[in-house]
Design an enzyme around this catalytic site. Structure first.
Site, short mmCIF file in Angstrom:
data_model
loop_
_atom_site.label_atom_id
_atom_site.label_comp_id
_atom_site.label_asym_id
_atom_site.label_seq_id
_atom_site.Cartn_x
_atom_site.Cartn_y
_atom_site.Cartn_z
N HIS A 61 0.89 -1.15 0.00
CA HIS A 61 0.00 0.00 0.00
C HIS A 61 0.93 1.21 0.00
CE1 HIS A 61 -2.77 -3.00 2.02
NE2 HIS A 61 -3.35 -2.69 0.88
N ASP A 64 2.43 1.69 3.26
CA ASP A 64 3.38 0.65 3.70
C ASP A 64 4.78 1.09 3.27
OD1 ASP A 64 1.44 -1.22 4.62
OD2 ASP A 64 1.15 -1.98 2.58
#
Ligand code: XUL
Ligand code: MN
Length: 357
Positions: A61, A64
């Site tokens: 993501h 992330d």
């Protein structure tokens, strides 16, 4: 006329498999009814798990890759992503994709691209464009859209026809932002919404063709999501492969119509797993660089020591299934089909899966 072929031409030679997962697949076990049950694992430690378990692709993501994304400048975010790209390289890893996380901000409570509030829609698009810059800095062209909050709990709350126009606008803005990026839509019919827009790969591919550059919009199919839609995952994959739009998969399993369980691949229904691998292998999946993503999570009650075993296990189950697919008696299969002997065909498949042939 579209043909089923792979890089090697007409002769099926099977798929070429590399494996990926995301940092969220080493989870802390939290659910809506209770606190985490395992200690968090730092991202740097998670990165060390990949090669050890035979994985080379890392799914991200946007946050992330760059934590606290909404609180830092775009320039700082891109610099951080470039640094992470270098770390990945030094670990022998490759970023597979970046997915904008459009479901945790207060501005995406009521949908992101399809929010009724134009300011929230603007935020969703701006965040997605930043995710594209992050992907480019990390070193991947792939953007995944899991449209978590694009849908409704109350059908009357949104104009669904207009919502699809908003989705198309967002996709076109992303395509225009960077000439090389490709968008993979990951359909899911529900959770967290009651009903999500673009719930199946058919919906995703229909919108891909309407976009400004259909050659750069495709799909990622997750086993559990197809099952939640009441569909057969291998048929969903075959449909996308037929359109040359299966650019990634999230293999896992799902025990009936419940929450999205992300069970080990093949652990619930071996025959469905067999058929997914059969379809992928026949189409030469992976020869264009597509990854086998395993979107699996360990059990909530699993102790910390074995918190990555599900990744190794799912990869092993996949590889064993490739062997099952390649050792299936295709001659006997053809004879059964020719003779319309479906009882014979059923027996052939089940005996093979049970190791009784
Ligand atoms: C949600 C899901 C996500 C996506 C990436 O059900 O599968 O993990 O794969 O955002
Ligand atoms: Mn997924």
């Amino acid at each position: 006329m579209a043909r089923i072929a792979n890089k090697q031409g007409d002769k099926p030679v099977g798929g070429k498999y590399r494996f990926s997962f995301g940092p969220w697949n080493i989870s802390e076990g939290a659910d809506p009814f209770g606190p985490p049950v395992r200690k968090p694992v730092a991202f740097a430690r998670k990165l060390k798990v990949y090669r050890k378990l035979g994985f080379t692709g890392v799914q991200f993501h946007d946050d992330d890759a760059v934590p606290d994304l909404d609180r830092i400048s775009a320039k700082a975010a891109v610099a951080q992503a470039a640094k992470l790209g270098r770390i990945l390289k030094s670990e022998g890893l490759e970023p597979e994709f970046v997915a904008p996380r459009l479901w945790e901000s207060p501005r995406t409570i009521d949908g992101a691209y399809t929010s009724n509030d134009p300011a929230c829609r603007r935020y969703a698009i701006e965040r997605s464009l930043l995710a594209i810059d992050i992907a480019a800095a990390l070193g991947t062209k792939n953007i995944v859209l899991w449209l978590a909050r694009e849908g409704t709990y109350i059908r009357e709350a949104k104009n669904a026809r207009l919502a699809h126009d908003h989705l198309l606008t967002a996709i076109n803005r992303m395509l225009a932002h960077h000439p090389d990026i490709r968008i993979m839509i990951e359909p899911k019919p529900n959770e967290p919404m009651d009903h999500a827009y673009l719930p199946t790969i058919g919906h995703a591919i229909a919108i891909a063709y309407l976009s400004d550059d259909p050659s750069r919009v495709g799909g990622l199919i997750e086993t559990a999501h197809a099952k939640l839609a009441g569909l057969d995952p291998s048929d969903e994959m075959a449909f996308a492969l037929f359109h040359k739009k299966l650019w990634s998969v999230h293999l896992n399993d799902q025990n009936g119509l419940k929450f999205d369980e992300d069970r080990n691949f093949g652990a619930v229904n071996l025959r469905e797993a067999f058929n997914q691998v059969r379809v992928l292998d026949e189409a030469g999946y992976g020869w264009n660089g597509e990854y086998v993503g395993l979107d699996v999570k360990t059990f909530r009650t699993q102790k910390q020591e074995k918190e990555t075993a599900h990744l190794a296990n799912s990869k092993r189950f996949f590889e064993l299934m490739v062997h099952k697919v390649r050792t299936f008696d295709r001659k006997a299969e053809s004879q059964c089909i020719k003779a319309r002997d479906y009882e014979g065909l059923e027996r052939l498949v089940i005996e093979h899966l049970l190791g009784a042939d």
